[in-house]
Design a protein around this motif. Structure first.
Motif, short mmCIF file in Angstrom:
data_model
loop_
_atom_site.label_atom_id
_atom_site.label_comp_id
_atom_site.label_asym_id
_atom_site.label_seq_id
_atom_site.Cartn_x
_atom_site.Cartn_y
_atom_site.Cartn_z
N ALA A 36 0.81 -1.23 0.00
CA ALA A 36 0.00 0.00 0.00
C ALA A 36 0.84 1.28 0.00
O ALA A 36 0.30 2.38 0.09
N VAL A 37 2.15 1.16 -0.13
CA VAL A 37 3.04 2.32 -0.04
C VAL A 37 2.80 3.30 -1.19
O VAL A 37 2.66 2.89 -2.35
N THR A 38 2.75 4.58 -0.85
CA THR A 38 2.77 5.65 -1.85
C THR A 38 4.00 6.50 -1.57
O THR A 38 4.49 6.57 -0.43
N TRP A 39 4.52 7.12 -2.62
CA TRP A 39 5.77 7.87 -2.53
C TRP A 39 5.52 9.34 -2.84
O TRP A 39 4.69 9.66 -3.70
N SER A 40 6.29 10.22 -2.19
CA SER A 40 6.21 11.65 -2.51
C SER A 40 7.57 12.30 -2.29
O SER A 40 8.41 11.78 -1.56
N SER A 41 7.75 13.46 -2.93
CA SER A 41 8.97 14.23 -2.79
C SER A 41 8.63 15.58 -2.18
O SER A 41 7.60 16.18 -2.52
N SER A 42 9.49 16.06 -1.30
CA SER A 42 9.27 17.37 -0.69
C SER A 42 9.55 18.50 -1.68
O SER A 42 9.10 19.62 -1.48
N ASP A 43 10.30 18.21 -2.75
CA ASP A 43 10.65 19.22 -3.74
C ASP A 43 10.88 18.57 -5.10
O ASP A 43 11.99 18.14 -5.41
#
Length: 83
Positions: A36-43
């Motif tokens: 269920a992992v989703t990924w995101s970037s702070s920038d």
């Protein structure tokens, strides 16, 4: 949950694959947490991350990549250097 790396240094245009694992790995819901992992970037102007955890260096600088699954999170501090 933890990532395969806590920090990563990549060059502009390069990629690095990051994986996650449940802690403990033999927990009853370990596979559900990881799937269920989703990924995101702070920038996103410095580093992007794909849905499968592949980080791409975009421009020199730093970004924090975050993996989230339910209430669990894990991060990777990314430094992007010149190609």
């Amino acid at each position: 949950m933890e990532t395969s790396q806590k920090t990563a240094s990549i060059k502009v245009g390069d990629t690095r694959n990051i994986t996650v694992s449940a802690v403990p790995s033999d927990a009853d819901d370990a596979s559900a947490v990881v799937s269920a992992v989703t990924w995101s970037s702070s920038d996103d102007t410095k580093a992007t991350v794909s849905a499968s955890g592949v980080i791409t260096g975009v421009a020199e600088g730093t970004a924090t990549i975050t993996a989230t699954s339910g209430t669990f999170t894990a991060t990777v501090a990314v430094t992007v250097t010149a190609a």
